[in-house]
Structure formats: structure tokens, C-alpha cells
Design an enzyme around this catalytic site. Sequence first.
Site, PDB file in Angstrom:
ATOM      1  N   LYS A 195       8.143   0.615 -31.490  1.00  0.00           N
ATOM      2  CA  LYS A 195       9.462   1.055 -31.006  1.00  0.00           C
ATOM      3  C   LYS A 195      10.378  -0.169 -31.023  1.00  0.00           C
ATOM      4  O   LYS A 195      10.305  -1.022 -30.153  1.00  0.00           O
ATOM      5  CB  LYS A 195       9.306   1.589 -29.569  1.00  0.00           C
ATOM      6  N   GLU A 271       5.124 -10.151 -22.819  1.00  0.00           N
ATOM      7  CA  GLU A 271       5.819 -11.410 -23.129  1.00  0.00           C
ATOM      8  C   GLU A 271       7.243 -11.216 -22.635  1.00  0.00           C
ATOM      9  O   GLU A 271       8.029 -10.522 -23.258  1.00  0.00           O
ATOM     10  CB  GLU A 271       5.850 -11.666 -24.641  1.00  0.00           C
ATOM     11  N   CYS A 306      13.981 -16.263 -25.762  1.00  0.00           N
ATOM     12  CA  CYS A 306      13.248 -16.198 -24.493  1.00  0.00           C
ATOM     13  C   CYS A 306      12.890 -17.584 -23.977  1.00  0.00           C
ATOM     14  O   CYS A 306      12.895 -17.836 -22.779  1.00  0.00           O
ATOM     15  CB  CYS A 306      11.990 -15.366 -24.668  1.00  0.00           C
ATOM     16  N   GLU A 408      17.814 -15.560 -15.709  1.00  0.00           N
ATOM     17  CA  GLU A 408      17.815 -15.658 -17.169  1.00  0.00           C
ATOM     18  C   GLU A 408      19.122 -15.058 -17.671  1.00  0.00           C
ATOM     19  O   GLU A 408      19.376 -13.860 -17.486  1.00  0.00           O
ATOM     20  CB  GLU A 408      16.641 -14.890 -17.766  1.00  0.00           C
TER      21      GLU A 408
HETATM   22  P1  NAD Z   1      14.629  -5.239 -22.770  1.00  0.00           P
HETATM   23  O1  NAD Z   1      13.534  -5.435 -21.809  1.00  0.00           O
HETATM   24  O2  NAD Z   1      15.886  -4.609 -22.315  1.00  0.00           O
HETATM   25  O3  NAD Z   1      14.140  -4.349 -24.007  1.00  0.00           O
HETATM   26  C1  NAD Z   1      12.972  -4.659 -24.713  1.00  0.00           C
HETATM   27  C2  NAD Z   1      12.410  -3.375 -25.293  1.00  0.00           C
HETATM   28  O4  NAD Z   1      12.037  -2.519 -24.218  1.00  0.00           O
HETATM   29  C3  NAD Z   1      13.387  -2.589 -26.160  1.00  0.00           C
HETATM   30  O5  NAD Z   1      12.705  -2.023 -27.256  1.00  0.00           O
HETATM   31  C4  NAD Z   1      13.878  -1.504 -25.221  1.00  0.00           C
HETATM   32  O6  NAD Z   1      14.284  -0.334 -25.879  1.00  0.00           O
HETATM   33  C5  NAD Z   1      12.638  -1.241 -24.380  1.00  0.00           C
HETATM   34  N1  NAD Z   1      12.965  -0.685 -23.074  1.00  0.00           N
HETATM   35  C6  NAD Z   1      14.092  -0.883 -22.340  1.00  0.00           C
HETATM   36  N2  NAD Z   1      14.039  -0.176 -21.197  1.00  0.00           N
HETATM   37  C7  NAD Z   1      12.856   0.494 -21.203  1.00  0.00           C
HETATM   38  C8  NAD Z   1      12.226   1.390 -20.299  1.00  0.00           C
HETATM   39  N3  NAD Z   1      12.807   1.754 -19.162  1.00  0.00           N
HETATM   40  N4  NAD Z   1      10.999   1.860 -20.618  1.00  0.00           N
HETATM   41  C9  NAD Z   1      10.398   1.492 -21.774  1.00  0.00           C
HETATM   42  N5  NAD Z   1      10.961   0.672 -22.673  1.00  0.00           N
HETATM   43  C10 NAD Z   1      12.174   0.164 -22.394  1.00  0.00           C
HETATM   44  O7  NAD Z   1      14.868  -6.658 -23.433  1.00  0.00           O
HETATM   45  P2  NAD Z   1      15.955  -7.065 -24.507  1.00  0.00           P
HETATM   46  O8  NAD Z   1      17.274  -7.075 -23.829  1.00  0.00           O
HETATM   47  O9  NAD Z   1      15.796  -6.234 -25.742  1.00  0.00           O
HETATM   48  O10 NAD Z   1      15.491  -8.541 -24.886  1.00  0.00           O
HETATM   49  C11 NAD Z   1      15.773  -9.632 -24.099  1.00  0.00           C
HETATM   50  C12 NAD Z   1      14.605  -9.988 -23.211  1.00  0.00           C
HETATM   51  O11 NAD Z   1      13.429 -10.180 -24.009  1.00  0.00           O
HETATM   52  C13 NAD Z   1      14.804 -11.286 -22.479  1.00  0.00           C
HETATM   53  O12 NAD Z   1      14.386 -11.139 -21.154  1.00  0.00           O
HETATM   54  C14 NAD Z   1      13.890 -12.258 -23.233  1.00  0.00           C
HETATM   55  O13 NAD Z   1      13.460 -13.357 -22.480  1.00  0.00           O
HETATM   56  C15 NAD Z   1      12.772 -11.377 -23.613  1.00  0.00           C
HETATM   57  N6  NAD Z   1      12.012 -11.952 -24.723  1.00  0.00           N
HETATM   58  C16 NAD Z   1      10.793 -12.506 -24.456  1.00  0.00           C
HETATM   59  C17 NAD Z   1      10.055 -13.082 -25.483  1.00  0.00           C
HETATM   60  C18 NAD Z   1       8.700 -13.686 -25.229  1.00  0.00           C
HETATM   61  O14 NAD Z   1       7.959 -13.906 -26.185  1.00  0.00           O
HETATM   62  N7  NAD Z   1       8.331 -13.978 -23.995  1.00  0.00           N
HETATM   63  C19 NAD Z   1      10.575 -13.102 -26.779  1.00  0.00           C
HETATM   64  C20 NAD Z   1      11.834 -12.537 -27.016  1.00  0.00           C
HETATM   65  C21 NAD Z   1      12.539 -11.950 -25.967  1.00  0.00           C
END
Ligand code: NAD
Length: 506
Positions: A195, A271, A306, A408
Site C-alpha cells: 500500500k 520504522e 526520517c 518531528e
Molecule cells: P504516515 O504515517 O502518515 O503514512 C505512512 C503510511 O501509512 C502511508 O501509506 C499512509 O497511507 C498509511 N496510513 C496513514 N494513516 C493510516 C491509518 N490510520 N491506518 C493505516 N495506514 C495509515 O507517514 P508519512 O507522512 O507518509 O511519512 C512521514 C513519516 O514517515 C515520518 O514520521 C517519517 O519519520 C517516517 N519515516 C520513517 C522512516 C524510517 O525508516 N524510520 C523512513 C521514512 C519515513
Amino acid sequence: MMNAGDIENGMTWRQRAARLQPRTQIFIDGAFRPARDGRTFVTHDPATGKVIAEVARGGAEDIDAAVVSARRAFASGRWSDVTPRERRETLLALADLIDEHSVELALLESIDGGKLISQTTTEDVPGTAAIFRWYAEALDKMYGEVAPTGGDDLAIVTREPLGVVGAVIPWNYPLEMAAWKLAPALAAGNSVVLKPAEETPLSALRLAELAAQAGVPDGVLNVVPGLGVEAGQALGLHHDVDCVTFTGSTAVGRMFLEYAGQSNMKQIWLECGGKSANLLFDDVADLDRAIEYAARGIFSLSGQVCSANSRLLVQRSIYDRVVDGVVAKARSLRVGDPLDENTEMGPLVSNQQLQRVSRFVEAGEQQATLVAGGRRPADLGDECSGGSFLEPTVFSDVAAHATIAVEEIFGPVLAIMPFETEEEAVRLANASEYGLAASVWTDNIHRARRVSRRLSAGTVSVNTVDALDVTVPFGGVRQSGFGRDLSLHALDKFTSLKTTWFAAES
Ligand code: NAD
């Protein structure tokens, strides 16, 4: 259809982008199809604000269809049970196809996520191919174990694929994040339902098509674009998914733990977010390099990384020089169209993200000293006048408890704070609920060793920032999550150990 030859023919990157024909439907069982209920959502180019495409909006029924297809493929053994060498050949073919279609993939990645074309062509796409190649090469070199049971009994320990893996990824590295999950999961013999983030669904759909072309059997890789609260949640709650590997925010990571508890206790690997500290000690010999990297560590990909070094901790005796240096660097960065090869910083991923980051800037102005940026850049040109841009932003004299030092932000916003002693530096660095990464700059090897041991982080980079390679595990501690992507350790997430005990003749 775009191919590498087009790069020769003198078109601008924008002209090439206009010729793209993105895949926009759900990919299940080797074929594209609309959402069951026919709904769609819109994906934008954040540099221009313009609509790129309407994409099928997968819901619970589509997730279920994808899981059924993945389970059927897994049970058939046409991927899970073939020899490791066969899987290796297929994943190597996929890596070759990624290289062959690198221009198209780089453009999709740049327009959908606002990422610099200078980086998607040289880092994201080649990096994606390299990850598939690395796991392809690794998978037929993994041996099982014979346990030292003694006597004539024989106990062997083998790795088995889990079954159906759900992968949920963010928008900052759509292709590479997909590869971090797909390459080891597929290498181990699993079927996958991916997804992608709603902001950036396009490259994953094309990747799925290329995987099919490479010979990944129908149903083994399914991609369901859609919203987190719909498709993401349905995947988390599905009773026939064995494991979800998630990269995204800490808030959503927490939800996946709940989904697992509410459904079938599937394994969850997280992650999540970070607030990484970069520690600059006054014994560092090449301070200019340290300053250069401090800026790079936060402004790369507009801070939407991240492991971005969003907190810069500087020893008092070099504090003013470092602040001046970072400010000069921030002001000199060329911000603008990511499809211009000379641009050094592009937009944020969406207008919503720009609003969110701007609220943090406002909070910062109440609590610290704004020394660079904080506004929308002037002179973005006609093409980018509707884009989601923010200047590289620097705050100095930030207190440890200030909002911008704690939360963050996920934008090009740096919080600089002074420290006096090594003790204080470690304490400030660890004063975070996150623990993804940290950097230490010092020319004293004993200090480097001492401090890196004491930092709560999955990765500590010494005299560089954001050290990362497919050969080393990447992931966090604390609320940055658990489990590791990359390296052979990632295979642990996608396999279970089976003990088979052969009793001796009695
Ligand atoms: P997000 O958590 O909003 O979304 C990530 C994914 O989760 C997307 O595919 C989204 O559609 C899905 N999602 C959102 N709400 C959901 C729900 N209620 N139920 C199930 N799935 C849901 O994150 P983002 O805004 O896309 O990305 C930024 C975040 O990702 C930052 O916090 C960043 O630090 C983190 N990140 C972490 C790493 C790592 O390796 N640790 C790498 C890249 C990004």
C-alpha cells in the site's frame, strides 16, 4: 511510453514529464483493475500544484481481493517453493528492467513527490535496482543450521517464508521504501500486498508491472493505492495477513500495533519517526566540512527524511562560527523546480505538509531566534508559482523543551542549540522520545567511541551524516520503532525459523 533514448532528444524534463502515461489502477493478480466501488483520488505535483492523475482508491474489498490473490499464489508454491536460484534470476531481471526504465521511473518519482530529478536519476532509481540486486544475490547463499543436540538425533533449523506480507510505506522515498520491503520479502519467498502512500502512488504501480514483466508470478506482488484510513487500515486489520512491515509516522505505527491486537496478532515491524541529533565537538579538525554536512543533513529532500539531522548540538566555543556557517549555507541553496537539474532543494510533498511545517515555524518564532528562512521563497517562476515551497529555515538558541526541538517537523527546519560539555551533549541528544539516528563530529577517536556508545539511536554516523547502505541494518529504538530494514537482518522479519527434529532409531 518513455525510455532512456528520450533523454538524448533535447526535451526539457518538464516536456518529458508531460509525455508520461502513469499507471493509475490497482494491481492485483498480475492485472490492473479499478477499485471495486469505482472511487478514485487525485495525486498532485507538489512543485506546480497541478493534478497529475486520478488514481484508483482501494478500499477494504480491494485489500481483501489482493490478500486472497497473494494467499493463493503463496499456496500454489509457484514463487514460495521454486528454487532460490529461480527467484534470484527473476529479481535480477527486475533490477535490469528498473535500470532500463530509469528515466520514466525517475520522472514519476520526481513529479509525484517533488523530488529533485538530479537525485531520482542518480540515487533513488539506481538505488532501487541495487537493492533488488543485492537481495537477489543474497538469497541463494543463505544456509540453515544443524543444532548441536548430541547423540544420533538430528535437528535442523530452516528459514521459511511467512506467507502474505503487507507493506505500508510513506511518500518520501516511494521507490526505495518499496524496495526496502519488497526485495527481502520476495527474496524469502513471500507474497506481498503493498500500500503506497496516497501522496505518491505512481512509481509503485509501474514497479509492479515491471515485476510481472520480469517473471514474478501473478498474485505474488499486488499493489493497492488508497488512503491510509481505508486501504492501510484494512490491511492492518486483515485476518489472513501474516506480517505488516510499516514505515511512516510514530502515530500511525502505534495504530498498526492495535490493528494486530484487534485481528490475528500478525507480526508488526515499525520504522517510524525521528528527531536525530548532530553533535559537533570543538576538536573537529575540518569544521567547514562539518558545517556543510550539517546543512546537508537537514535540507536534503527539504528535511523530509526520517533520519534528518534536525537538531544541531554545537560546543559553545565554536557555536557562533557554526551558526553563521549554516545560515550562509541555508541562504545560498537554490530552491525551486525539482525538474531543473541545478535546483538544490525542491518543494514539500504537499500543501498540507507545507501548512503543517509552517505551523512549526510559527511556534519556533515564539520560542527561539529565527536566523534564516521561514518564508515562502521569492521568484519561483511561473511553473512553480502554485507549489508547496519553504525556504531553508534555521533557528538558533533553541531550548531543549521547545516544540521545534522535540517534535518531528519533517521539513527544512533546523534547531541549533549550544552545549558546554560532552556529558551535556549526550544528555541533550538523548532527550527525545525518538531514537532513529545521530551524528558525532570529533577528531578524538576515544570520544567518538564513548559518545556513540551512549547515544540512543539505531545508527550513529561519525564524521558524516546519515550513513546508509544496503549492507547495514537501518531502524530505530524507542518510538522510532523496531525491526531493521536492509542488510541480511531484514530477512529475519520475513521468515520464521522452523525446527525439524529427526529422532534417532530406538
Ligand atoms: P504516515 O504515517 O502518515 O503514512 C505512512 C503510511 O501509512 C502511508 O501509506 C499512509 O497511507 C498509511 N496510513 C496513514 N494513516 C493510516 C491509518 N490510520 N491506518 C493505516 N495506514 C495509515 O507517514 P508519512 O507522512 O507518509 O511519512 C512521514 C513519516 O514517515 C515520518 O514520521 C517519517 O519519520 C517516517 N519515516 C520513517 C522512516 C524510517 O525508516 N524510520 C523512513 C521514512 C519515513
